[in-house]
Design a protein around this motif. Structure first.
Motif, PDB file in Angstrom:
ATOM      1  N   SER A 122      -5.311   4.548   9.233  1.00  0.00           N
ATOM      2  CA  SER A 122      -4.929   3.290   9.201  1.00  0.00           C
ATOM      3  C   SER A 122      -4.165   3.484  10.563  1.00  0.00           C
ATOM      4  O   SER A 122      -3.168   3.910  10.662  1.00  0.00           O
ATOM      5  N   LEU A 123      -4.410   2.333  11.380  1.00  0.00           N
ATOM      6  CA  LEU A 123      -3.865   2.293  12.745  1.00  0.00           C
ATOM      7  C   LEU A 123      -3.761   0.753  13.107  1.00  0.00           C
ATOM      8  O   LEU A 123      -5.305   0.093  13.258  1.00  0.00           O
ATOM      9  N   ASP A 124      -2.965  -0.019  13.308  1.00  0.00           N
ATOM     10  CA  ASP A 124      -2.711  -1.605  13.693  1.00  0.00           C
ATOM     11  C   ASP A 124      -2.864  -1.884  15.080  1.00  0.00           C
ATOM     12  O   ASP A 124      -2.891  -2.856  15.366  1.00  0.00           O
ATOM     13  N   SER A 125      -2.468  -0.739  15.711  1.00  0.00           N
ATOM     14  CA  SER A 125      -2.297  -1.240  17.280  1.00  0.00           C
ATOM     15  C   SER A 125      -2.473   0.003  18.221  1.00  0.00           C
ATOM     16  O   SER A 125      -2.449   1.335  17.759  1.00  0.00           O
ATOM     17  N   LEU A 126      -3.040  -0.338  19.261  1.00  0.00           N
ATOM     18  CA  LEU A 126      -3.188   0.774  20.451  1.00  0.00           C
ATOM     19  C   LEU A 126      -2.270   0.764  21.463  1.00  0.00           C
ATOM     20  O   LEU A 126      -2.063   1.202  22.402  1.00  0.00           O
ATOM     21  N   ASP A 127      -1.080  -0.051  21.176  1.00  0.00           N
ATOM     22  CA  ASP A 127      -0.006  -0.157  21.913  1.00  0.00           C
ATOM     23  C   ASP A 127       1.373   0.431  21.338  1.00  0.00           C
ATOM     24  O   ASP A 127       1.539   0.043  20.198  1.00  0.00           O
ATOM     25  N   ALA A 128       1.800   1.332  21.994  1.00  0.00           N
ATOM     26  CA  ALA A 128       2.985   2.054  21.390  1.00  0.00           C
ATOM     27  C   ALA A 128       4.052   1.127  21.119  1.00  0.00           C
ATOM     28  O   ALA A 128       4.658   1.548  19.824  1.00  0.00           O
ATOM     29  N   GLU A 129       4.416   0.265  21.783  1.00  0.00           N
ATOM     30  CA  GLU A 129       5.470  -0.741  21.247  1.00  0.00           C
ATOM     31  C   GLU A 129       5.166  -1.433  20.062  1.00  0.00           C
ATOM     32  O   GLU A 129       5.977  -1.737  19.310  1.00  0.00           O
ATOM     33  N   ARG A 130       3.990  -2.062  20.190  1.00  0.00           N
ATOM     34  CA  ARG A 130       3.551  -2.907  18.899  1.00  0.00           C
ATOM     35  C   ARG A 130       3.430  -1.688  17.637  1.00  0.00           C
ATOM     36  O   ARG A 130       3.651  -2.282  16.664  1.00  0.00           O
ATOM     37  N   PHE A 131       2.996  -0.761  17.897  1.00  0.00           N
ATOM     38  CA  PHE A 131       2.942   0.424  16.944  1.00  0.00           C
ATOM     39  C   PHE A 131       4.411   0.613  16.127  1.00  0.00           C
ATOM     40  O   PHE A 131       4.307   0.593  14.939  1.00  0.00           O
ATOM     41  N   PHE A 132       5.312   0.728  16.935  1.00  0.00           N
ATOM     42  CA  PHE A 132       6.583   0.785  16.491  1.00  0.00           C
ATOM     43  C   PHE A 132       7.082  -0.166  15.849  1.00  0.00           C
ATOM     44  O   PHE A 132       7.735  -0.376  14.811  1.00  0.00           O
ATOM     45  N   LYS A 133       6.943  -1.555  16.465  1.00  0.00           N
ATOM     46  CA  LYS A 133       7.308  -2.733  15.800  1.00  0.00           C
ATOM     47  C   LYS A 133       6.638  -2.971  14.235  1.00  0.00           C
ATOM     48  O   LYS A 133       7.267  -3.346  13.296  1.00  0.00           O
ATOM     49  N   ILE A 134       5.542  -2.610  14.027  1.00  0.00           N
ATOM     50  CA  ILE A 134       4.644  -2.603  12.887  1.00  0.00           C
ATOM     51  C   ILE A 134       5.112  -1.780  11.914  1.00  0.00           C
ATOM     52  O   ILE A 134       5.405  -1.811  10.777  1.00  0.00           O
ATOM     53  N   THR A 135       5.128  -0.233  12.455  1.00  0.00           N
ATOM     54  CA  THR A 135       5.464   0.932  11.572  1.00  0.00           C
ATOM     55  C   THR A 135       6.999   1.530  11.532  1.00  0.00           C
ATOM     56  O   THR A 135       7.226   1.847  10.480  1.00  0.00           O
ATOM     57  N   ARG A 136       7.583   0.751  12.445  1.00  0.00           N
ATOM     58  CA  ARG A 136       8.929   0.834  12.514  1.00  0.00           C
ATOM     59  C   ARG A 136       9.348   2.689  12.633  1.00  0.00           C
ATOM     60  O   ARG A 136      10.406   3.237  12.284  1.00  0.00           O
ATOM     61  N   ARG A 137       8.442   3.314  13.250  1.00  0.00           N
ATOM     62  CA  ARG A 137       8.447   4.837  13.570  1.00  0.00           C
ATOM     63  C   ARG A 137       7.840   4.802  15.042  1.00  0.00           C
ATOM     64  O   ARG A 137       6.694   4.292  15.488  1.00  0.00           O
ATOM     65  N   ASP A 138       8.461   5.874  15.742  1.00  0.00           N
ATOM     66  CA  ASP A 138       7.905   6.047  17.029  1.00  0.00           C
ATOM     67  C   ASP A 138       6.855   7.256  17.189  1.00  0.00           C
ATOM     68  O   ASP A 138       6.823   8.142  17.868  1.00  0.00           O
TER      69      ASP A 138
END
Ligand code: SF4
Length: 332
Positions: A122-138
Motif C-alpha cells: 500500500s503506497l499512495d505517493s512517490l513524493d516524500a512530503e505527500r507520503f508524510f501528509k497522507i500517512t502522518r509518518r516520515d
C-alpha cells in the motif's frame, strides 16, 4: 473434488479468504484512521495463530485455495513469520499473498521470497512530503528502499494506491511512469469511506473512469489486458512499458458479480462483504471448542447470506449509516 465447494446464494464459488492478523498499524493514513489511532483490540480479543490455523484448515476442506494476509499492518504482529511458515506448510494454499505497507519488510527478507510469489504494497505517493501528509509518518525513504529490495528478490510487487482529491492526484502519472522500466503492477484504488470519521459523501470523486481518462490524456498508446474472472482490477499496459497499471473500482463496485472472497477480521468475525456492517463471530465458536464439522456448517450458513453486491451490503447498514468503521478493523 471430494468436498462440496463453498457457494453463496448467487451461485458464486467462494475460494478466497482475506485474513486480518491484526487491527494495529504503524502508519496513520488519514483515509483509514484518525491521527490518534483507534481503540485497538486487546490481545485476548484477537484470534491466536492456532485459532487462525484451525479456521484455515476448515476453509481448506471446503475449497478455499487462495489466502491473503492483511491487517492493519501484518508485520506489526509479533512472530508473524512463524505463522506464515505454518500456513505455507500446513495449509499449502494455491495462492498465498500478503498486503503490507512495507515499512518493516527489510526485517524478513530471508523468508519472504520463500513464502510469497506476490506482495502487495500500500503506497499512495512517490513524493516524500505527500507520503508524510497522507500517512502522518516520515517513512517514505524506508518504504521505497524496501520495495526495491522486494523487487530485487524476485517477488512480484503490486502497488495499491488509493486516489484522493487534493492529496495525490499528481502521483497518478508518476506511478504509471514508474512502470516504464520496472516490472511492477500499480493499481489505483477508488477511495472508500472506511475511515472511522469522514462521511462517505466527502470521499474523492476520482472514480475509475476519471482515473483512466487522466492517464489516457498523458499516455496515448495503452493496451487493455485480460484478467482472471474474479479479479477486481482492470489491467492495462502502456505500449513498450515493462510493468502494468490497473484500476480497482472499489467504491463503484462494478466487479461484485464474480466476487469469490470473504474476510476474517482480527477479532475473528467472518464478513461476507467489504461493505458488511457486521458478520459471524467465529472466535466465539472456536473458543466454545466447536468441531471442524460445526465450524464448517456455521461458515456455510454465513456464506449463504452473502450479499449480492457491495451496495446491498451497504444498504443493510441500518439505513446507510454514513460513518464507516476504519479499514484497519476490517482488513481491507
Ligand atoms: S464489494 Fe462486497 S460483494 Fe462486491 S466484490 Fe467487494 S466483497 Fe465482493
Amino acid at each position: 473434488m471430494k468436498y462440496s465447494p463453498l457457494i453463496d446464494r448467487h451461485g458464486r464459488r467462494i475460494n478466497y479468504v482475506r485474513l486480518a492478523v491484526t487491527d494495529r498499524c504503524n502508519l496513520r493514513c488519514f483515509y483509514c484512521m484518525p491521527e490518534e489511532g483507534i481503540q485497538f483490540l486487546e490481545k485476548k480479543s484477537i484470534l491466536t495463530y492456532e485459532e487462525m490455523l484451525r479456521l484455515l484448515h476448515v476453509f481448506k476442506g471446503i475449497g478455499v485455495d487462495k489466502i491473503r494476509i492483511t491487517g492493519g499492518e501484518p508485520f506489526v504482529r509479533k512472530d508473524l513469520i512463524y505463522f506464515l511458515k505454518e500456513v505455507k506448510k500446513e495449509i499449502q494454499p494455491q495462492e498465498f499473498a500478503i498486503t503490507t505497507n512495507a515499512t518493516l519488510t527489510h526485517l524478513y527478507m530471508d523468508d519472504l521470497p520463500e513464502l510469497f510469489q506476490t506482495v502487495n504494497v500500500s503506497l499512495d505517493s512517490l513524493d516524500a512530503e505527500r507520503f508524510f501528509k497522507i500517512t502522518r509518518r516520515d517513512d517514505f525513504k524506508k518504504v521505497f528502499e524496501n520495495i526495491q529490495e522486494l523487487i530485487r528478490s524476485g517477488i512480484q510487487v503490486k502497488i495499491n494506491a488509493v486516489v484522493m482529491n487534493e492529496k495525490n492526484i499528481e502521483d497518478i502519472i508518476s506511478f504509471v511512469e514508474w512502470t516504464r522500466n520496472e516490472n511492477i503492477e500499480v493499481r489505483f484504488i477508488e477511495e472508500m469511506p472506511f475511515n472511522g470519521t469522514r462521511e462517505k459523501d466527502k470521499i474523492s470523486d476520482w472514480n475509475y473512469v476519471k482515473i483512466l481518462q487522466h492517464i489516457q490524456s498523458k499516455f496515448k498508446n495503452i493496451t487493455k489486458i485480460e484478467t482472471p474472472v474474479s479479479s477486481t482490477s482492470m489491467m492495462y499496459q502502456v505500449n513498450g512499458f515493462t510493468g502494468k497499471f490497473g484500476i480497482i473500482p472499489a467504491f463503484s463496485r462494478t466487479f461484485c458479480g464474480t466476487c469469490n472472497r470473504i474476510r476474517i477480521t482480527a477479532k475473528g468475525e467472518l464478513l461476507t462483504c467489504l461493505y458488511s456492517s457486521s458478520g459471524t463471530n467465529l472466535l466465539q465458536e472456536l473458543r466454545q471448542n466447536k468441531s471442524e464439522e460445526e465450524l464448517e456448517k456455521i461458515i456455510r450458513n454465513a456464506v449463504l447470506e452473502k450479499e449480492k453486491n457491495g451496495f446491498e451490503a451497504a444498504k443493510k447498514r441500518n439505513g446507510f449509516i454514513p460513518i464507516y468503521e476504519s479499514m484497519t478493523t476490517i482488513g481491507g
